[in-house]
Motif scaffolding. Structure first.
Motif, PDB file in Angstrom:
ATOM      1  N   ALA A   1       1.088  -1.303   0.180  1.00  0.00           N
ATOM      2  CA  ALA A   1       0.311  -0.598   0.172  1.00  0.00           C
ATOM      3  C   ALA A   1       0.954   1.248  -0.497  1.00  0.00           C
ATOM      4  N   PRO A   2       1.297   1.550  -0.793  1.00  0.00           N
ATOM      5  CA  PRO A   2       2.001   2.961  -1.079  1.00  0.00           C
ATOM      6  C   PRO A   2       1.579   4.686  -0.448  1.00  0.00           C
ATOM      7  N   GLY A   3       2.671   4.552   0.679  1.00  0.00           N
ATOM      8  CA  GLY A   3       1.843   6.089   0.971  1.00  0.00           C
ATOM      9  C   GLY A   3       1.176   5.194   2.692  1.00  0.00           C
ATOM     10  N   ARG A   4       1.525   4.216   2.695  1.00  0.00           N
ATOM     11  CA  ARG A   4       1.434   3.046   4.179  1.00  0.00           C
ATOM     12  C   ARG A   4       2.410   3.580   5.207  1.00  0.00           C
ATOM     13  N   ALA A   5       3.824   3.435   4.607  1.00  0.00           N
ATOM     14  CA  ALA A   5       4.668   3.660   5.561  1.00  0.00           C
ATOM     15  C   ALA A   5       4.610   4.444   6.282  1.00  0.00           C
ATOM     16  N   GLU A   6       4.205   6.057   6.374  1.00  0.00           N
ATOM     17  CA  GLU A   6       3.989   7.283   7.140  1.00  0.00           C
ATOM     18  C   GLU A   6       3.035   6.979   7.614  1.00  0.00           C
TER      19      GLU A   6
ATOM     20  N   GLU B   1     -10.847   5.259  17.691  1.00  0.00           N
ATOM     21  CA  GLU B   1     -11.629   5.948  17.930  1.00  0.00           C
ATOM     22  C   GLU B   1     -12.109   5.892  16.843  1.00  0.00           C
ATOM     23  N   ASP B   2     -12.897   6.622  16.252  1.00  0.00           N
ATOM     24  CA  ASP B   2     -13.257   6.681  14.763  1.00  0.00           C
ATOM     25  C   ASP B   2     -13.004   7.819  14.222  1.00  0.00           C
ATOM     26  N   LEU B   3     -11.756   6.959  13.121  1.00  0.00           N
ATOM     27  CA  LEU B   3     -10.443   7.885  12.353  1.00  0.00           C
ATOM     28  C   LEU B   3     -11.278   7.368  11.097  1.00  0.00           C
ATOM     29  N   PRO B   4     -10.570   8.781  10.490  1.00  0.00           N
ATOM     30  CA  PRO B   4     -11.232   8.522   8.863  1.00  0.00           C
ATOM     31  C   PRO B   4      -9.880   7.512   8.241  1.00  0.00           C
ATOM     32  N   VAL B   5     -10.795   7.119   6.890  1.00  0.00           N
ATOM     33  CA  VAL B   5      -9.636   5.771   5.677  1.00  0.00           C
ATOM     34  C   VAL B   5      -8.563   6.986   5.285  1.00  0.00           C
ATOM     35  N   PRO B   6      -7.306   6.569   5.787  1.00  0.00           N
ATOM     36  CA  PRO B   6      -5.993   7.102   5.383  1.00  0.00           C
ATOM     37  C   PRO B   6      -6.473   6.897   3.737  1.00  0.00           C
ATOM     38  N   LYS B   7      -5.189   8.349   3.146  1.00  0.00           N
ATOM     39  CA  LYS B   7      -4.670   8.841   1.900  1.00  0.00           C
ATOM     40  C   LYS B   7      -4.540   7.208   1.439  1.00  0.00           C
ATOM     41  N   SER B   8      -3.372   6.389   1.409  1.00  0.00           N
ATOM     42  CA  SER B   8      -3.160   5.022   0.789  1.00  0.00           C
ATOM     43  C   SER B   8      -4.044   3.981   0.939  1.00  0.00           C
ATOM     44  N   VAL B   9      -5.549   4.400   1.937  1.00  0.00           N
ATOM     45  CA  VAL B   9      -6.296   3.128   2.197  1.00  0.00           C
ATOM     46  C   VAL B   9      -7.440   3.581   0.622  1.00  0.00           C
ATOM     47  N   ARG B  10      -7.770   5.230   0.301  1.00  0.00           N
ATOM     48  CA  ARG B  10      -8.770   5.975  -0.403  1.00  0.00           C
ATOM     49  C   ARG B  10      -8.365   5.265  -1.517  1.00  0.00           C
TER      50      ARG B  10
END
Ligand SMILES: Cc1cc2nc3c(=O)[nH]c(=O)nc-3n(C[C@H](O)[C@H](O)[C@H](O)COP(=O)(O)OP(=O)(O)OC[C@H]3O[C@@H](n4cnc5c(N)ncnc54)[C@H](O)[C@@H]3O)c2cc1C
Length: 219
Positions: free
Chosen positions: A135-140, A205-214
């Motif tokens: 998942a590119p970007g996930r490491a950050e 907690e209720d966290l937004p879906v991050p960029k690497s997933v979206r």
């Protein structure tokens, strides 16, 4: 080996349909990078094993990772000869004759030996590459490996010394005598899509879906 091509060796020379073969470094890399997983083959006590696993490529090196007690990684870490393959299936190829049904695909075979990565810095970078491969970007976005994680995980590196790609594209190859048969023939492209993200039930907690997933997609 040149800058743009891997050397064609006796072991990587493609005999069957050589026109589909390639040693182009960029093509080999692009197929390795697009494939989520690979299969690594090796022989232990005379018995061949082919094990599915995750890989990551950094320049001309493949990295594999597994738990320290993992049989496959213990065998491979001793530098036994191994073979890594990846396959991307792009289209069904549907011919008029049953015999000529096929697949359009891109595949790579790498031959070599893997060795354990012990340097903590290099190991951390390799594990980061594995996460980024999936998942590119996930490491950050996540906690990196700590000392305990590094101790419990074995990382192997395998230099891509001998490699070949094989690619089939194009329509079905029916025989002349079958061309007038009243059977549909053609190609059915396959795509890889994603569903809606499913939040972990124990998320703090209720966290937004991050960029690497979206924005997840293969390169
Ligand atoms: C898509 C995918 C990605 C994976 N990625 C990783 C990874 O990055 N790192 C990692 O460590 N592992 C990964 N695994 C699991 C991996 O395939 C092995 O199960 C694992 O590495 C343990 O290997 P081992 O040789 O120690 O297994 P052992 O438990 O020692 O194997 C003993 C026997 O169990 C059976 N077996 C083991 N694995 C499998 C399997 N996958 N499917 C069916 N039978 C099996 C076989 O009969 C094998 O001979 C992945 C699996 C899949 C399917």
């Amino acid at each position: 080996m040149t800058d743009s091509e891997y050397e064609q060796t006796e072991r990587t020379r493609i005999f069957r349909k050589p026109g589909r073969g390639s040693y182009d470094r960029e093509l080999v890399h692009s197929i390795l990078d697009e494939a989520l997983t690979c299969h690594v083959g090796f022989i232990q006590d005379g018995q061949p094993f082919v094990v599915p696993t995750i890989h990551a490529r950094v320049e001309d090196t493949l990295f594999l990772h597994g738990a320290r007690g993992n049989r496959t990684f213990n065998v491979l870490g001793d530098g036994v000869p191994c073979c890594v393959t990846v396959t991307l299936v792009d289209e069904l190829v549907l011919a008029r004759a049953a015999l000529h049904h096929s697949l359009n695909y891109r595949s790579v075979m790498v031959l070599g030996r893997a060795h354990e990565v012990t340097d903590p810095g290099e190991k951390g970078e390799a594990l980061r590459a594995v996460v980024e491969h999936i998942a590119p970007g996930r490491a950050e976005e996540v906690r990196g490996p700590d000392e305990t994680d590094l101790k419990s995980t074995k990382v192997l590196s395998m230099e891509i010394e001998e490699a070949s790609a094989k690619v089939r594209t194009g329509p079905p190859a029916d025989e002349e005598k079958d061309l007038d048969l009243p059977n549909w023939a053609g190609r059915l492209p396959l795509t890889q899509g994603t569903g809606d993200p499913v939040t972990a039930p124990d998320l703090a907690e209720d966290l937004p879906v991050p960029k690497s997933v979206r924005g997840w997609a293969r390169p």
